[in-house]
Design a protein around this motif. Structure first.
Motif, PDB file in Angstrom:
ATOM      1  N   ALA A  79       2.026  16.272  10.678  1.00 42.24           N
ATOM      2  CA  ALA A  79       2.866  15.090  10.410  1.00 42.24           C
ATOM      3  C   ALA A  79       2.179  13.814  10.899  1.00 42.24           C
ATOM      4  CB  ALA A  79       4.236  15.256  11.043  1.00 42.24           C
ATOM      5  N   GLN A  80       0.912  13.665  10.520  1.00 39.87           N
ATOM      6  CA  GLN A  80       0.079  12.560  10.992  1.00 39.87           C
ATOM      7  C   GLN A  80       0.001  11.466   9.929  1.00 39.87           C
ATOM      8  OE1 GLN A  80      -1.694  12.044  14.052  1.00 39.87           O
ATOM      9  NE2 GLN A  80      -1.787  10.051  13.059  1.00 39.87           N
ATOM     10  N   TYR A  81       0.418  10.244  10.298  1.00 33.17           N
ATOM     11  CA  TYR A  81       0.319   9.122   9.369  1.00 33.17           C
ATOM     12  C   TYR A  81      -1.144   8.715   9.216  1.00 33.17           C
ATOM     13  CZ  TYR A  81       5.367   8.399   9.262  1.00 33.17           C
ATOM     14  OH  TYR A  81       6.713   8.558   9.060  1.00 33.17           O
ATOM     15  N   CYS A  82      -1.495   8.285   8.020  1.00 30.26           N
ATOM     16  CA  CYS A  82      -2.873   7.913   7.699  1.00 30.26           C
ATOM     17  C   CYS A  82      -2.991   6.398   7.582  1.00 30.26           C
ATOM     18  CB  CYS A  82      -3.306   8.553   6.370  1.00 30.26           C
ATOM     19  SG  CYS A  82      -2.972  10.323   6.245  1.00 30.26           S
ATOM     20  N   THR A  83      -4.165   5.892   7.921  1.00 25.33           N
ATOM     21  CA  THR A  83      -4.443   4.481   7.657  1.00 25.33           C
ATOM     22  C   THR A  83      -4.917   4.352   6.215  1.00 25.33           C
ATOM     23  OG1 THR A  83      -6.720   4.707   8.466  1.00 25.33           O
ATOM     24  CG2 THR A  83      -5.050   4.026  10.050  1.00 25.33           C
ATOM     25  N   VAL A  84      -4.424   3.346   5.507  1.00 24.52           N
ATOM     26  CA  VAL A  84      -4.712   3.190   4.082  1.00 24.52           C
ATOM     27  C   VAL A  84      -5.228   1.774   3.829  1.00 24.52           C
ATOM     28  CG1 VAL A  84      -3.762   3.267   1.731  1.00 24.52           C
ATOM     29  CG2 VAL A  84      -2.891   4.838   3.489  1.00 24.52           C
ATOM     30  N   ASP A  85      -6.315   1.679   3.092  1.00 23.49           N
ATOM     31  CA  ASP A  85      -6.870   0.397   2.654  1.00 23.49           C
ATOM     32  C   ASP A  85      -6.971   0.401   1.136  1.00 23.49           C
ATOM     33  OD1 ASP A  85      -7.339  -0.803   5.226  1.00 23.49           O
ATOM     34  OD2 ASP A  85      -9.044   0.551   5.460  1.00 23.49           O
ATOM     35  N   VAL A  86      -6.515  -0.702   0.515  1.00 23.59           N
ATOM     36  CA  VAL A  86      -6.620  -0.846  -0.948  1.00 23.59           C
ATOM     37  C   VAL A  86      -7.251  -2.195  -1.225  1.00 23.59           C
ATOM     38  CG1 VAL A  86      -5.391  -0.971  -3.129  1.00 23.59           C
ATOM     39  CG2 VAL A  86      -4.557   0.548  -1.337  1.00 23.59           C
ATOM     40  N   ALA A 145      -8.207   6.244   2.421  1.00 18.11           N
ATOM     41  CA  ALA A 145      -7.255   6.660   3.454  1.00 18.11           C
ATOM     42  C   ALA A 145      -7.967   7.550   4.473  1.00 18.11           C
ATOM     43  CB  ALA A 145      -6.068   7.402   2.835  1.00 18.11           C
ATOM     44  N   ASN A 146      -7.562   7.423   5.718  1.00 21.22           N
ATOM     45  CA  ASN A 146      -8.139   8.216   6.800  1.00 21.22           C
ATOM     46  C   ASN A 146      -7.004   8.862   7.586  1.00 21.22           C
ATOM     47  OD1 ASN A 146      -9.967   9.251   8.747  1.00 21.22           O
ATOM     48  ND2 ASN A 146      -9.547   7.508  10.075  1.00 21.22           N
ATOM     49  N   CYS A 147      -7.036  10.203   7.672  1.00 18.51           N
ATOM     50  CA  CYS A 147      -5.966  10.954   8.325  1.00 18.51           C
ATOM     51  C   CYS A 147      -6.554  11.789   9.454  1.00 18.51           C
ATOM     52  CB  CYS A 147      -5.260  11.873   7.327  1.00 18.51           C
ATOM     53  SG  CYS A 147      -4.820  11.083   5.752  1.00 18.51           S
ATOM     54  N   PRO A 148      -6.325  11.440  10.714  1.00 18.38           N
ATOM     55  CA  PRO A 148      -6.826  12.250  11.827  1.00 18.38           C
ATOM     56  C   PRO A 148      -6.112  13.598  11.887  1.00 18.38           C
ATOM     57  CG  PRO A 148      -6.205  10.026  12.543  1.00 18.38           C
ATOM     58  CD  PRO A 148      -5.651  10.217  11.174  1.00 18.38           C
ATOM     59  N   LYS A 182       0.834  -1.197   0.000  1.00 12.72           N
ATOM     60  CA  LYS A 182       0.000   0.000   0.000  1.00 12.72           C
ATOM     61  C   LYS A 182       0.870   1.248   0.000  1.00 12.72           C
ATOM     62  CE  LYS A 182      -3.213  -2.307   3.149  1.00 12.72           C
ATOM     63  NZ  LYS A 182      -3.789  -2.227   4.512  1.00 12.72           N
ATOM     64  N   PRO A 183       0.423   2.302  -0.681  1.00  8.49           N
ATOM     65  CA  PRO A 183       1.141   3.576  -0.574  1.00  8.49           C
ATOM     66  C   PRO A 183       1.013   4.140   0.833  1.00  8.49           C
ATOM     67  CG  PRO A 183      -0.920   3.880  -1.757  1.00  8.49           C
ATOM     68  CD  PRO A 183      -0.749   2.410  -1.563  1.00  8.49           C
ATOM     69  N   GLN A 184       1.966   4.971   1.210  1.00  6.56           N
ATOM     70  CA  GLN A 184       1.975   5.593   2.526  1.00  6.56           C
ATOM     71  C   GLN A 184       1.521   7.050   2.402  1.00  6.56           C
ATOM     72  OE1 GLN A 184       5.756   6.949   4.520  1.00  6.56           O
ATOM     73  NE2 GLN A 184       5.289   5.222   5.868  1.00  6.56           N
ATOM     74  N   PHE A 185       0.474   7.403   3.129  1.00  6.49           N
ATOM     75  CA  PHE A 185      -0.041   8.776   3.129  1.00  6.49           C
ATOM     76  C   PHE A 185       0.282   9.435   4.476  1.00  6.49           C
ATOM     77  CE2 PHE A 185      -2.313   7.228  -0.454  1.00  6.49           C
ATOM     78  CZ  PHE A 185      -2.717   8.329  -1.195  1.00  6.49           C
ATOM     79  N   ILE A 186       0.696  10.713   4.424  1.00  6.83           N
ATOM     80  CA  ILE A 186       0.977  11.491   5.627  1.00  6.83           C
ATOM     81  C   ILE A 186       0.308  12.852   5.490  1.00  6.83           C
ATOM     82  CG2 ILE A 186       2.740  12.537   7.097  1.00  6.83           C
ATOM     83  CD1 ILE A 186       4.700  10.435   6.139  1.00  6.83           C
ATOM     84  N   LEU A 187      -0.485  13.223   6.495  1.00  5.12           N
ATOM     85  CA  LEU A 187      -1.068  14.562   6.556  1.00  5.12           C
ATOM     86  C   LEU A 187      -0.028  15.493   7.167  1.00  5.12           C
ATOM     87  CD1 LEU A 187      -3.514  16.451   6.222  1.00  5.12           C
ATOM     88  CD2 LEU A 187      -4.254  15.719   8.502  1.00  5.12           C
ATOM     89  N   ARG A 188       0.563  16.363   6.338  1.00  5.09           N
ATOM     90  CA  ARG A 188       1.688  17.193   6.785  1.00  5.09           C
ATOM     91  C   ARG A 188       1.233  18.383   7.629  1.00  5.09           C
ATOM     92  NH1 ARG A 188       6.331  14.335   6.374  1.00  5.09           N
ATOM     93  NH2 ARG A 188       6.317  13.084   4.469  1.00  5.09           N
ATOM     94  N   ASP A 189       0.234  19.110   7.140  1.00  8.41           N
ATOM     95  CA  ASP A 189      -0.233  20.278   7.885  1.00  8.41           C
ATOM     96  C   ASP A 189      -1.644  20.638   7.446  1.00  8.41           C
ATOM     97  OD1 ASP A 189      -0.129  22.167   5.602  1.00  8.41           O
ATOM     98  OD2 ASP A 189       2.035  21.946   5.793  1.00  8.41           O
TER      99      ASP A 189
END
Length: 209
Positions: free
Chosen positions: A202-209, A176-179, A45-52
């Motif tokens: 800098a919040q990591y997101c949960t990712v489902d594919v 993807a879900n990013c709190p 899975k790709p990695q998603f990060i909510l930066r700001d």
């Protein structure tokens, strides 16, 4: 006559049996090839990060019917962590939710291709004007006012394809879900809001594919 009929019947049964075995062997071969490709390529899975998040407005109506108006811009990054497989983000929508309720319209991200171990960064704007809020949700907002912070969830929903060489896979659903924990000041001040507030997450997101 009877012997001829039985012989013809046995011949048809043998023909059907061979067809069945042929189809079964083909299915097994396809499954083996798929498994072999998976072992060699190791799709991840790709990695998603909510930066700001930059919040321009987060306003709740003071009287019924209650509504919420939100205006914000986020920066989100995605990384292809695979060494042999590219990712084609064919269609991605991003929007914000509060306690399970969507509070902004979906914003479409541009179609993007990621090569091996590539990064992509998006900075979409999200808006929600006078979104109706249920009385139950108003109670939760009042609790957040007492705390001085609110938890939004940034959702990413869309379709992706894998690319190996010149071959593209079928479409897969990505979610993807990013709190995003947004603090608005001291609890005693409720949710006072200035012109612009920017939060480094800098919040990591949960990712489902």
């Amino acid at each position: 006559m009877t012997a001829k009929h039985c012989g013809h019947h046995d011949h048809r049964r043998e023909k059907h049996r061979r067809i069945f075995y042929g189809i079964a062997a083909f299915v097994v071969l396809v499954l083996f090839v798929v498994f072999l490709v998976w072992v060699i390529l190791r799709p991840t899975k790709p990695q998603f990060i909510l930066r700001d998040a930059t919040v321009y407005a987060f306003n709740v109506s003071a009287s019924p019917p209650f509504s919420l108006s939100t205006s914000m811009q986020i920066t989100i990054s995605a990384k292809n962590r695979m060494d042999r497989v590219g990712i084609y983000y064919q269609k991605l929508d991003v929007y914000a939710t509060y306690r399970g309720q969507q509070v902004t319209l979906p914003t479409m991200l541009p179609a993007t291709f990621q090569g091996h171990n590539d990064y992509t960064v998006w900075s979409p704007f999200m808006y929600g004007n006078s979104v109706p809020v249920s009385p139950g949700l108003m109670g939760a907002l009042e609790q957040d006012q007492n705390v001085g912070a609110v938890l939004l969830n940034i959702k990413i929903d869309g379709r992706v394809k894998w690319k190996v060489g010149t071959w593209f896979s079928g479409r897969y659903h990505l979610n993807a879900n990013c709190p995003a924990y947004i603090k608005f000041g001291s609890p005693n001040a409720g949710i006072p809001f200035g012109p612009v507030m920017k939060f480094a997450l800098a919040q990591y997101c949960t990712v489902d594919v």
